[in-house]
Design an enzyme around this catalytic site. Structure first.
Site, PDB file in Angstrom:
ATOM      1  N   ASP A 335       0.861  -1.173   0.000  1.00  0.00           N
ATOM      2  CA  ASP A 335       0.000   0.000   0.000  1.00  0.00           C
ATOM      3  C   ASP A 335       0.906   1.234   0.000  1.00  0.00           C
ATOM      4  O   ASP A 335       2.076   1.150   0.393  1.00  0.00           O
ATOM      5  CB  ASP A 335      -0.876  -0.031   1.257  1.00  0.00           C
ATOM      6  CG  ASP A 335      -1.821   1.152   1.321  1.00  0.00           C
ATOM      7  OD1 ASP A 335      -2.428   1.468   0.294  1.00  0.00           O
ATOM      8  OD2 ASP A 335      -1.938   1.754   2.400  1.00  0.00           O
ATOM      9  N   ASP A 635      -1.543  -0.975   6.127  1.00  0.00           N
ATOM     10  CA  ASP A 635      -1.932  -0.556   7.465  1.00  0.00           C
ATOM     11  C   ASP A 635      -3.422  -0.280   7.576  1.00  0.00           C
ATOM     12  O   ASP A 635      -3.957  -0.174   8.672  1.00  0.00           O
ATOM     13  CB  ASP A 635      -1.145   0.689   7.899  1.00  0.00           C
ATOM     14  CG  ASP A 635      -1.411   1.886   6.987  1.00  0.00           C
ATOM     15  OD1 ASP A 635      -2.030   1.699   5.918  1.00  0.00           O
ATOM     16  OD2 ASP A 635      -1.005   3.004   7.349  1.00  0.00           O
ATOM     17  N   ASP A 639      -6.658  -2.962   3.319  1.00  0.00           N
ATOM     18  CA  ASP A 639      -5.583  -3.878   2.952  1.00  0.00           C
ATOM     19  C   ASP A 639      -5.801  -5.290   3.485  1.00  0.00           C
ATOM     20  O   ASP A 639      -5.156  -6.239   3.028  1.00  0.00           O
ATOM     21  CB  ASP A 639      -4.235  -3.368   3.502  1.00  0.00           C
ATOM     22  CG  ASP A 639      -3.875  -1.995   2.991  1.00  0.00           C
ATOM     23  OD1 ASP A 639      -4.135  -1.739   1.805  1.00  0.00           O
ATOM     24  OD2 ASP A 639      -3.364  -1.181   3.775  1.00  0.00           O
TER      25      ASP A 639
END
Length: 913
Positions: A335, A635, A639
């Protein structure tokens, strides 16, 4: 109100507020009553996600017996029990229990470490019930509750906004958007996507600026957070490469043992006419000799050592095999927001009418200087530069402070916080001018304005979207004074700055009459003097560039999968060296692709933007379909499904959500991307040491099997009893081989490509080496055993010598195994202190089994006179020298093969999408 309302009225964002209130039977000013709240809490349950069902400790322990080799040990224990060999039965069972206990205890420690770093989410919510404001536990929120919002609040449930006063909500954890979303209560189109539903506030996000209120329309499992949680439950956990390979190894060894044991039993029964009971015991001895029963235990220990090493490097491992899996990772999907970047907005450039400036530093810490053409600039000595910076700082509602740990934090909007950091970097003073009036930021106008007194003048300072301010400005400030506004100049400057992936803010001012005390939007419609632009980014973490480079050197591809805009993702990728700097695919394009086209896309492209949780999941699965071993870092809640589906999921421990941590196998306690590189390095070391251990342990089993097969074929007495075989196996695997678990990484471990996902843990060379050393140790020990037998020595003495010979030969072989191909003569014998420890332990154990009466009775050994000890030592020395000669020959063969491969051209990839 029926429970099915959740499905019937799910598109709350497409309904007017009065209609929402009517469906929920609530009031937009009074809220629901306490009685209604209690009844609904009873009907719909608490506002919490279903607790993850944890496996019981007993089942967790029993799971470690689920191994085909352990099953074979149980069969052997049962047969020895039937035959009345109770000592053998007890020892076999103890071996199995010890193996299970080691694996269970290590995983328990890892889980406990993870629990210790979990942080609690906000547990309180401010609501209005019966017209009275009150604080309630967020678990007790229910449908129709009227929730009040202010900066810093965690959103406790999904809300349909009723009021929004300059409300901005940080939704990066849910959508991946790095800039807070501006909220408004107006009704939206039914087809509005999740990231654009600006009349909704979603559970798990947080208020960054402004105030507002909203009606609870979804709780617990029915929230967007709950939907992702459900997606997690539907995502199947996959096995790791190590688990798959060890399972295959176990099956291969088991089938081999069963086949050979059956053939030997039939041969002894029909060709030698052995007694069935005696032959059965010999066959069990063969099976026990061939079973590497210590392998599961030493595997757990090797992985546990890796866990401890990673914990020291700020990574918590939840499942032991995940350590090794990192070593085989070929792709890291990351990410962007909060993982590759700081999630702390930062001003990187300033554009004035005649000058351009760069701003150094990253994050909220006011560290860095302002430069022009590489030369540091004192902002206070450049009036035009100081003016634009002060405008940004004064027309601002955020506060920059240091917390108890000394870290710089922002109270308010992250973008405004970046402007406060810029002000401190510039070293300017006078930022606390009295504010007379304010026009708060409003998404309809796209600007904020403040009225201040400065140097005897009353100034109207404006900050906002450049395209809006450009239409309101009539002049621009230059060194020669205010000149007519040049729109083309600023449009060009905006295009260049935006092309770098920077978000733009404009600054302007207007001199007001001295006695002005109020301002309105009409005051800004003409007469503004444009001051300049600020280019703002969410900067990459300092360590990420080096980490990405290290990944490339290790043959690992890094792919950015983010919910942010394509241009922003492309700019960050260009800065970090991810991708080619141009190619990026949006989530919208992914929706138009087939599964085969996505599999092709992940081969060609490294940047994917505006992605949803479903997109991330598809991309990870596409990589796996291509044969890649994929790691996913992140985080945010968005995700979590991809983390769970990946071969290894890596969550950020500080900024990561609890949902993400629960979905991951590894949690980084410092949120540091470079820790992943260290973890990969550790994973490769673990795999190397595992292979060395297998290369060391299996020849013990092979040598013992060789001895027993030879004794049955030639009709001689068994050279070892089953309990002696177990002793040799456990001494070599649980003591001597422990030294290999602490072996340091070899040179170049991060300069070689990842091993192929389908690579067998026992390749052709390993099979040859194991067979070669097995025959070498077994053959020399057999010659010694037969020679002593023919000279008339007692059986117990011969068996004691046999035990010592095999163990001592394996001890010398330990030094061969410290490097699979490298020369043992070039290795520092003191680089691994564990070798010294196990050497001392081995001496104690072997002397104990030889000279302590109790152990003599249990293991059938006898005390050895000193004159017999040089024989096993001589055999061990011969094994060491012969294996080193074999390794030297293999190194020469490797060199010739490597030369032949130079200049080979890889096949092209015709994949298109």
């Amino acid at each position: 109100m029926q429970k099915r309302y959740v499905h019937t009225h799910s598109k709350w964002f497409a309904k007017d507020v009065p209609d929402v209130a009517a469906v929920l039977m609530t009031d937009v000013r009074q809220g629901i009553s306490q009685e209604q709240a209690a009844a609904r809490l009873e009907e719909f349950g608490p506002n919490s996600l279903p607790a993850k069902k944890r496996q019981s400790r007993i089942l967790g322990f029993l799971r470690h017996f689920h191994d085909i080799l352990i099953y074979m040990l149980f069969v052997a224990a049962f047969v020895t029990l039937i035959l009345g060999h109770y000592a053998d039965t007890i020892v076999i069972l103890l071996v199995a229990i010890v193996n299970a206990f080691i694996g269970f205890s290590q995983e328990f420690k890892a889980e406990k470490a993870l629990e210790d770093i979990k942080s609690l989410l906000s547990l309180k919510a401010s609501v209005i019930r019966d017209g009275v404001r009150t604080e309630v536990d967020s678990r007790n929120l229910t449908l129709g509750d009227l929730v009040l919002l202010k900066p810093g609040n965690k959103i406790p449930a999904d809300l349909r906004l009723v009021n929004a006063d300059n409300l901005r909500i940080e939704e990066s954890a849910l959508t991946g958007e790095s800039v807070p979303s501006e909220k408004s209560p107006h009704t939206l189109d039914p087809d509005t996507m999740l990231g654009d539903r600006d009349n909704m506030a979603f559970s798990g996000t947080s208020v960054s600026a402004g105030t507002g209120s909203g009606l609870v329309v979804a709780i617990g499992q029915e929230t967007e957070l709950g939907r992702i949680s459900q997606l997690l439950q539907e995502t199947q956990n996959i096995t790791t490469p190590l688990i798959r390979q060890m399972a295959q190894l176990g099956k291969t060894v088991a089938l081999f043992i069963l086949g050979v044991s059956l053939l030997i039993f039939l041969f002894g029964r029909f060709f030698h006419g052995y007694d069935a009971g005696e032959l059965l015991l010999a066959t069990i001895g063969l099976a026990i000799a061939a079973i590497p029963e210590g392998l599961p235990a030493i595997l757990s220990i090797i992985l546990a050592v890796g866990v401890q090493q990673m914990a020291r490097r700020k990574a918590i491992v939840r499942t032991l095999p995940s350590v090794e899996t990192l070593g085989s990772v070929s792709v890291i999907c990351s990410d962007k927001t909060g993982t590759l970047t700081k999630n702390e907005m930062t001003v990187k450039s300033l554009v004035l009418a005649e000058d351009r400036y760069a701003v150094e530093g990253a994050g909220y810490a006011p560290e860095g200087v302002i430069t022009q053409h590489g030369v540091t600039v004192n902002a206070a000595s450049v009036p035009l530069l100081a003016e634009v910076i002060r405008c940004f700082a004064l027309c601002n509602d955020s506060i920059l402070t240091q917390d108890a740990s000394g870290a710089w934090v922002i109270q308010g909007d992250p973008t405004e916080g970046a402007l406060q950091t810029l002000y401190k970097k510039a070293g300017l003073t006078g930022g606390s001018l009295g504010r007379i009036a304010t026009l708060p930021f409003d998404s309809r106008y796209k600007y904020m304005a403040t009225l201040v007194e400065d140097g005897g003048q009353t100034l109207l300072l404006v900050k906002g979207a450049p395209d809006r301010l450009l239409t309101m400005s009539t002049r621009q400030r230059t060194a020669a004074g205010d000149v007519p506004f040049d729109a083309d100049c600023w449009e060009n400057a905006m295009s260049i700055t935006a092309g770098k992936g920077q978000r733009l803010l404009g600054a302007a001012l207007k001199v007001m009459p001295p006695q002005t005390r109020t301002i309105s939007h009409e005051d800004l419609q003409d007469g503004l003097v444009f001051l300049g632009l600020a280019g703002i980014v969410d900067p990459p973490r300092d360590e990420v560039l080096e980490a990405v480079t290290a990944c490339k050197n290790a043959g690992i591809s890094v792919k950015m999968i983010t919910g942010d805009h394509v241009d922003t993702a492309r700019a960050i990728g260009r800065e970090l060296g991810i991708g080619d700097g141009n190619m990026a695919i949006s989530g919208q394009k992914l929706d138009e692709m087939t599964d085969q086209q996505i599999q092709c896309a992940v081969k060609k492209c490294d940047i994917f933007a505006r992605t949803s949780p479903e997109h991330k999941l598809k991309l990870v699965k596409a990589l796996q379909a291509n044969g890649a071993v994929a790691a996913m870092t992140g985080d945010g809640v968005n995700d979590a499904p991809a983390l769970k589906a990946a071969d290894v999921g890596i969550a950020m421990g500080i900024k990561g959500t609890e949902v993400t941590k629960d979905a991951a196998e590894i949690v980084l306690t410092d949120d540091n991307f470079s820790t992943i590189v260290a973890a990969v390095e550790e994973g490769r070391r673990v795999y190397d040491n595992l292979r060395k251990t297998i290369l060391f342990i299996l020849p013990t089993n092979g040598a013992e099997s060789f001895l027993i097969i030879a004794s049955i074929l030639f009709g001689t007495a068994l050279p070892l009893t089953p309990v002696q075989i177990l002793w040799v196996n456990m001494v070599t695997s649980v003591t001597v081989s422990l030294a290999l678990a602490f072996e340091l990484k070899e040179d170049g471990v991060m300069r070689r490509p990842p091993r192929p996902a389908g690579e067998k843990i026992l390749d052709g060379y390993f099979v040859w080496r194991i067979a070669f050393v097995s025959v070498l140790i077994g053959g020399m020990t057999l010659l010694m055993s037969v020679g002593f037998g023919r000279m008339g020595y007692a059986v117990d003495l011969v068996r004691t010598m046999t035990v010592q010979s095999i163990v001592v030969c394996q001890f010398f072989h330990l030094f061969n195994s410290r490097s699979i191909r490298g020369s043992a003569f070039k290795m520092n014998p003191f680089s691994n202190r564990a070798v010294l420890v196990v050497s001392a332990l081995l001496v104690v154990l072997q002397l104990s089994v030889t000279y302590i009466p109790f152990m003599n009775r249990v293991f059938g050994t006898v005390p050895l006179p000193l004159k017999y000890w040089p024989i096993p030592i001589l055999l061990g020395g011969l094994v060491f020298l012969i294996v080193e000669v074999e390794k030297a020959i293999m190194r020469k063969i490797d060199t010739r093969r490597g030369t032949a491969k130079v200049g080979a051209t890889p096949a092209g990839d015709s994949c298109k999408f």
